[in-house]
Design an enzyme around this catalytic site. Structure first.
Site, PDB file in Angstrom:
ATOM      1  N   VAL A   1       0.840  -1.201   0.000  1.00 34.82           N
ATOM      2  CA  VAL A   1       0.000   0.000   0.000  1.00 34.82           C
ATOM      3  C   VAL A   1       0.873   1.248   0.000  1.00 34.82           C
ATOM      4  CG1 VAL A   1      -1.830   1.257   1.201  1.00 34.82           C
ATOM      5  CG2 VAL A   1      -1.865  -1.245   1.214  1.00 34.82           C
TER       6      VAL A   1
ATOM      7  N   VAL B   1      -4.451   4.784   7.238  1.00 37.74           N
ATOM      8  CA  VAL B   1      -5.311   3.699   6.721  1.00 37.74           C
ATOM      9  C   VAL B   1      -4.676   2.350   7.061  1.00 37.74           C
ATOM     10  CG1 VAL B   1      -6.479   4.930   4.834  1.00 37.74           C
ATOM     11  CG2 VAL B   1      -4.281   3.840   4.404  1.00 37.74           C
TER      12      VAL B   1
ATOM     13  N   ARG C   1      -3.469   0.703  10.744  1.00 35.46           N
ATOM     14  CA  ARG C   1      -4.170   0.175  11.909  1.00 35.46           C
ATOM     15  C   ARG C   1      -4.212   1.241  12.987  1.00 35.46           C
ATOM     16  NH1 ARG C   1      -6.133  -2.801   9.164  1.00 35.46           N
ATOM     17  NH2 ARG C   1      -6.288  -5.077   9.190  1.00 35.46           N
TER      18      ARG C   1
ATOM     19  N   GLU D   1     -12.583  -0.728  17.310  1.00 35.97           N
ATOM     20  CA  GLU D   1     -13.546  -0.468  16.222  1.00 35.97           C
ATOM     21  C   GLU D   1     -14.861  -1.183  16.505  1.00 35.97           C
ATOM     22  OE1 GLU D   1     -11.673  -1.409  12.493  1.00 35.97           O
ATOM     23  OE2 GLU D   1     -10.171   0.148  12.754  1.00 35.97           O
TER      24      GLU D   1
ATOM     25  N   HIS E   1     -13.279   2.328   8.637  1.00 33.47           N
ATOM     26  CA  HIS E   1     -12.436   1.242   8.118  1.00 33.47           C
ATOM     27  C   HIS E   1     -12.898   0.824   6.704  1.00 33.47           C
ATOM     28  CE1 HIS E   1      -9.677  -2.265   9.491  1.00 33.47           C
ATOM     29  NE2 HIS E   1      -9.552  -2.059   8.185  1.00 33.47           N
TER      30      HIS E   1
ATOM     31  N   ALA F   1     -10.486  -1.056   2.317  1.00 35.17           N
ATOM     32  CA  ALA F   1     -10.566  -2.185   1.380  1.00 35.17           C
ATOM     33  C   ALA F   1     -11.944  -2.286   0.739  1.00 35.17           C
ATOM     34  CB  ALA F   1     -10.258  -3.478   2.119  1.00 35.17           C
TER      35      ALA F   1
HETATM   36  N1  LIG Z   1      -7.725   0.433   6.007  1.00 38.02           N
HETATM   37  C1  LIG Z   1      -7.845  -0.670   5.319  1.00 38.02           C
HETATM   38  O1  LIG Z   1      -8.938  -1.101   5.011  1.00 38.02           O
HETATM   39  C2  LIG Z   1      -6.611  -1.389   4.906  1.00 38.02           C
HETATM   40  C3  LIG Z   1      -6.566  -2.052   3.683  1.00 38.02           C
HETATM   41  C4  LIG Z   1      -5.399  -2.721   3.326  1.00 38.02           C
HETATM   42  C5  LIG Z   1      -4.342  -2.737   4.198  1.00 38.02           C
HETATM   43  N2  LIG Z   1      -4.456  -2.130   5.407  1.00 38.02           N
HETATM   44  C6  LIG Z   1      -3.345  -2.142   6.351  1.00 38.02           C
HETATM   45  O2  LIG Z   1      -2.269  -1.423   5.775  1.00 38.02           O
HETATM   46  C7  LIG Z   1      -1.053  -1.910   6.257  1.00 38.02           C
HETATM   47  C8  LIG Z   1      -0.109  -2.173   5.100  1.00 38.02           C
HETATM   48  O3  LIG Z   1      -0.631  -3.157   4.239  1.00 38.02           O
HETATM   49  P1  LIG Z   1       0.266  -3.711   3.042  1.00 38.02           P
HETATM   50  O4  LIG Z   1      -0.592  -4.593   2.227  1.00 38.02           O
HETATM   51  O5  LIG Z   1       0.985  -2.596   2.401  1.00 38.02           O
HETATM   52  O6  LIG Z   1       1.301  -4.583   3.864  1.00 38.02           O
HETATM   53  P2  LIG Z   1       2.798  -4.889   3.463  1.00 38.02           P
HETATM   54  O7  LIG Z   1       3.213  -6.009   4.315  1.00 38.02           O
HETATM   55  O8  LIG Z   1       2.928  -5.010   1.986  1.00 38.02           O
HETATM   56  O9  LIG Z   1       3.592  -3.574   3.918  1.00 38.02           O
HETATM   57  C9  LIG Z   1       3.889  -3.264   5.252  1.00 38.02           C
HETATM   58  C10 LIG Z   1       5.257  -2.621   5.261  1.00 38.02           C
HETATM   59  O10 LIG Z   1       5.490  -2.122   6.561  1.00 38.02           O
HETATM   60  C11 LIG Z   1       6.861  -2.288   6.818  1.00 38.02           C
HETATM   61  N3  LIG Z   1       7.148  -2.191   8.229  1.00 38.02           N
HETATM   62  C12 LIG Z   1       7.114  -3.162   9.177  1.00 38.02           C
HETATM   63  N4  LIG Z   1       7.501  -2.639  10.365  1.00 38.02           N
HETATM   64  C13 LIG Z   1       7.758  -1.334  10.151  1.00 38.02           C
HETATM   65  C14 LIG Z   1       8.193  -0.275  10.992  1.00 38.02           C
HETATM   66  N5  LIG Z   1       8.437  -0.457  12.300  1.00 38.02           N
HETATM   67  N6  LIG Z   1       8.366   0.948  10.436  1.00 38.02           N
HETATM   68  C15 LIG Z   1       8.136   1.155   9.128  1.00 38.02           C
HETATM   69  N7  LIG Z   1       7.736   0.184   8.282  1.00 38.02           N
HETATM   70  C16 LIG Z   1       7.538  -1.036   8.800  1.00 38.02           C
HETATM   71  C17 LIG Z   1       7.184  -3.637   6.222  1.00 38.02           C
HETATM   72  O11 LIG Z   1       8.566  -3.767   5.982  1.00 38.02           O
HETATM   73  C18 LIG Z   1       6.374  -3.610   4.943  1.00 38.02           C
HETATM   74  O12 LIG Z   1       7.165  -3.146   3.868  1.00 38.02           O
HETATM   75  C19 LIG Z   1      -1.412  -3.134   7.086  1.00 38.02           C
HETATM   76  O13 LIG Z   1      -1.500  -2.774   8.424  1.00 38.02           O
HETATM   77  C20 LIG Z   1      -2.788  -3.500   6.594  1.00 38.02           C
HETATM   78  O14 LIG Z   1      -3.503  -4.208   7.549  1.00 38.02           O
HETATM   79  C21 LIG Z   1      -5.558  -1.446   5.764  1.00 38.02           C
HETATM   80  O1  LIG Z   2      -6.030  -5.387   6.531  1.00 39.22           O
HETATM   81  C1  LIG Z   2      -6.860  -5.253   5.646  1.00 39.22           C
HETATM   82  O2  LIG Z   2      -6.916  -5.994   4.649  1.00 39.22           O
HETATM   83  C2  LIG Z   2      -7.808  -4.131   5.735  1.00 39.22           C
HETATM   84  O3  LIG Z   2      -7.751  -3.519   6.963  1.00 39.22           O
HETATM   85  C3  LIG Z   2      -9.194  -4.483   5.343  1.00 39.22           C
HETATM   86  O4  LIG Z   2      -9.913  -4.981   6.419  1.00 39.22           O
HETATM   87  P1  LIG Z   2     -11.416  -5.436   6.158  1.00 39.22           P
HETATM   88  O5  LIG Z   2     -11.330  -6.706   5.392  1.00 39.22           O
HETATM   89  O6  LIG Z   2     -12.007  -5.634   7.491  1.00 39.22           O
HETATM   90  O7  LIG Z   2     -12.058  -4.361   5.381  1.00 39.22           O
END
Ligand SMILES: NC(=O)c1ccc[n+]([C@@H]2O[C@H](COP(=O)([O-])OP(=O)(O)OC[C@H]3O[C@@H](n4cnc5c(N)ncnc54)[C@H](O)[C@@H]3O)[C@@H](O)[C@H]2O)c1
Ligand SMILES: O=C(O)[C@H](O)COP(=O)(O)O
Length: 599
Positions: free
Chosen positions: A205, A283, A285, A314, A333, A336
């Site tokens: 992301v 976006v 956690r 949440e 939230h 996604a």
């Molecule tokens: N809001 C939503 O609905 C939503 C949707 C998708 C993902 N997310 C969240 O977004 C976050 C990222 O998702 P992603 O798919 O990119 O994951 P990802 O694993 O591809 O990326 C996470 C990155 O964070 C880095 N990281 C780990 N510890 C760290 C630290 N202390 N400081 C800086 N960077 C660090 C990792 O090296 C990795 O590159 C996750 O927490 C995921 O749950 C939220």
């Molecule tokens: O980590 C994720 O994939 C996002 O936070 C999405 O969560 P959700 O499936 O509850 O929308």
């Protein structure tokens, strides 16, 4: 997988006339075996009919895209029950083989304990697995899989939506207009172009947000201790330290997972390091921000605005000071939540869960090694060999000896880093532990189970001359500091030693102790050592004792130290000999010791 009355008998493994007697059920690797005991020649024998359970049951505890649900239904009974209380989830779970959740369901230790071993897979329809107790899953041998890619773009787009909406006060201005007001100067915003955005967590992301922010003319820096610099360079992003990122940014966007080390990483101390008037988007956690500290920073004007999609709890409390803060934009939230992402995530997780229930290795396993399909195909016969060597080795240990130290040697003509031994090690552990306990060991819990039982596994790679065509030449398993119930299995250096190779795709035992043998490891095995001479008549004597009770001898092999000197005879049998015939074998004068080993 519990069998039910509707089990479908699929394949007759041992052809027989009508079976009679009481059927019994046993389960191995998710396949339930229905066994009938049948009277034949005045003796009981087992006739085995392979039966697959009625469909497995998958509990979908949060809304999942229709395409995913349909895929699940082709393979399983699907129970879509949303908004379960923790107690209801614990009650239902004992009837389920798999569970699919999003971020709204806590899959706690109690859930695994309540499943009483039936739950085999938890599928997280999304990325973050902080709502699943991974340690408990691993301890219970339950695979956790996620859907890590399908919602990346949706989350990145939501991050950009929050960034732009926050900088132009879209949500606040909208509410104001709807309230009948026209406050043009109150909602003057700030521009993005030329501003510095610090992306914290440069993963899937984070990189997509960076790409888009560059398109908006922002200067993007990123902090991620584990991200490769060349990936950042390719997007035109500079990787910097944590302190540099937060102290030089006009905007901070959070994209790291919630872990012990990222929990409340934005706290009083770190807000104090930020530029006054910084704007924050989250976006990732909620837990990565200390929310009380953020409220203070907002009140003090250190943080000018925050746009938040995620919260520590949440949904957050209605009277939460953070949510009610006039400089906070909040969404429930939704990162996604696009039609496209939810269809993609649903299909991704359904395929992963069905594959895992079929026993395939999951490409998105979170708590087990991911082994690419081509590697698995190559290793398959060695996986079987590894388990059988573990089984043989542990059965050779004399009672009361307590197995603690196991050394595994892999000999191959390939370079050491060209062999992934995690799968082989897991199977050796399975072979070592299952014959002497009731624990079910699989790829997920093997290392954990070994550690818990105080089993120390050391691995060694030996490079051989020869063709690197095969991934392995041989595997050797040695157990040290134990006595053996079959002294000939002890090597010159004092350990129980078994060694095997794969021949024509079939695992073979090729050495026990110092004796070279060659027996295919397909049925069960009798090993016997003869006194001083390998008498030609020995094979016949043992063979006729077994023939008397119709035990089929599948092979025999004699390993000698020298002609007419001590010899170990290995006899493969298809059925389990009775105690009487094993006793008779022991009574043959030339047999000094023998052992019966189940494979
Ligand atoms: N809001 C939503 O609905 C939503 C949707 C998708 C993902 N997310 C969240 O977004 C976050 C990222 O998702 P992603 O798919 O990119 O994951 P990802 O694993 O591809 O990326 C996470 C990155 O964070 C880095 N990281 C780990 N510890 C760290 C630290 N202390 N400081 C800086 N960077 C660090 C990792 O090296 C990795 O590159 C996750 O927490 C995921 O749950 C939220
Ligand atoms: O980590 C994720 O994939 C996002 O936070 C999405 O969560 P959700 O499936 O509850 O929308």
């Amino acid at each position: 997988m519990a069998a039910s009355a509707s089990s479908t008998i699929l394949k007759l493994r041992t052809s027989s006339t009508a079976a009679s007697g009481r059927p019994s059920l046993s389960t191995t690797f998710g396949v339930t075996t229905l066994s009938f005991r049948r009277r034949r020649d005045q003796r009981h024998r087992r006739f085995v009919v392979l039966a697959l359970d009625a469909k497995p049951t998958i509990l979908v505890a949060e809304k999942l895209g229709a395409a995913g649900v349909n895929l699940l239904k082709e393979f399983a009974n699907v129970d879509c029950s949303y908004n379960l209380t923790p107690e209801e989830l614990c009650t239902k779970i004992s009837l389920c083989d798999a569970l699919i959740v999003r971020s709204g369901t806590k899959v706690s230790r109690e859930v695994f304990e309540s499943s009483a071993g039936r739950l085999k897979v938890v599928g997280r329809a999304g990325v973050g697995i902080d709502n699943v107790d991974l340690a408990a899953a691993t301890e219970h041998g339950c695979l956790v899989v996620n859907a890590p890619t399908a919602n990346t773009v949706a989350a990145a787009e939501h991050g950009i939506a929050l960034l732009t909406a926050m900088s132009r006060n879209i949500a606040q201005a909208d509410a104001s207009v709807k309230a009948g007001k026209w406050e043009r100067s109150k909602y003057t915003g700030v521009s993005l172009v030329g501003k510095t955005l610090a992306v914290m967590g440069f993963g899937k992301v984070g990189s997509e947000v960076s790409r888009r922010a560059k398109g908006l003319g922002m200067h993007v820096i990123a902090h991620d201790p584990y991200a490769p610099a060349d990936r950042a360079r390719a997007i035109g992003v500079e990787l910097v330290s944590f302190d540099e990122a937060i102290s030089s940014a006009d905007f901070i966007s959070l994209h790291m997972p919630l872990t012990a080390s990222t929990s409340k990483i934005l706290n009083d101390e770190n807000f104090a390091k930020m530029k006054k008037g910084v704007r924050i988007v989250n976006v990732a956690r909620g837990g990565v921000i200390d929310e009380e500290a953020l409220v203070k920073a907002l009140d003090a004007g250190i943080v000018a605005q925050a746009a938040l999609d995620v919260f520590t709890v949440e949904p957050p409390a209605k009277d939460s000071k953070l949510i009610q803060h006039e400089n906070v934009t909040a969404t429930p939230h939704l990162g996604a939540s696009t039609m496209e992402a939810q269809e993609g995530v649903a299909i991704e997780i359904a395929e992963a869960v069905v594959g895992a229930l079929k026993g395939e290795l999951a490409a998105t396993a979170v708590n087990a090694p991911m082994v690419p399909a081509e590697v698995l195909t190559e290793l398959k016969p060695f996986v079987a060999l590894a388990e059988k060597l573990g089984r043989l080795a542990v059965q050779l240990v004399a009672g009361g000896s307590g197995v603690k130290n196991v050394k595994v040697t892999y000999a191959s003509a390939r370079a050491p880093d060209d062999l992934d031994t995690r799968l082989l090690r897991a199977m050796i552990i399975k072979g070592l532990i299952e014959p002497i306990s009731s624990v079910f060991v699989n790829l997920v819990n093997a290392d954990f189970t070994a550690k818990q039982r105080g089993l120390r596994i050391t691995e060694e790679r030996v490079i051989l001359d020869g063709s690197p065509e095969s991934p392995l030449e041989l595997i050797q398993v040695q157990i040290s500091n134990v006595e053996s119930k079959f002294a000939s299995a002890i090597s010159d250096s004092g350990e129980i030693k078994v060694e095997g190779r794969v021949k024509d795709g079939i695992p073979h035992l090729t050495k026990t102790g110092s004796f070279e043998v060659d027996v295919s490891l397909e049925g069960s095995l009798i090993l016997c050592r003869q006194v001083q001479v390998d008498q030609p008549g020995m094979i016949g004597k043992v063979g006729s004792i077994l023939a008397e009770e119709n035990v089929n001898v599948s092979f025999m092999s004699v390993g000698r130290i020298a002609p007419r000197k001590q010899a170990v005879m290995a006899i493969g049998v298809d059925e389990e000999p009775t105690k009487q015939s094993l006793k008779k074998i022991g009574e043959i004068p030339a047999v000094e010791e023998f052992v019966y080993l189940k494979l």
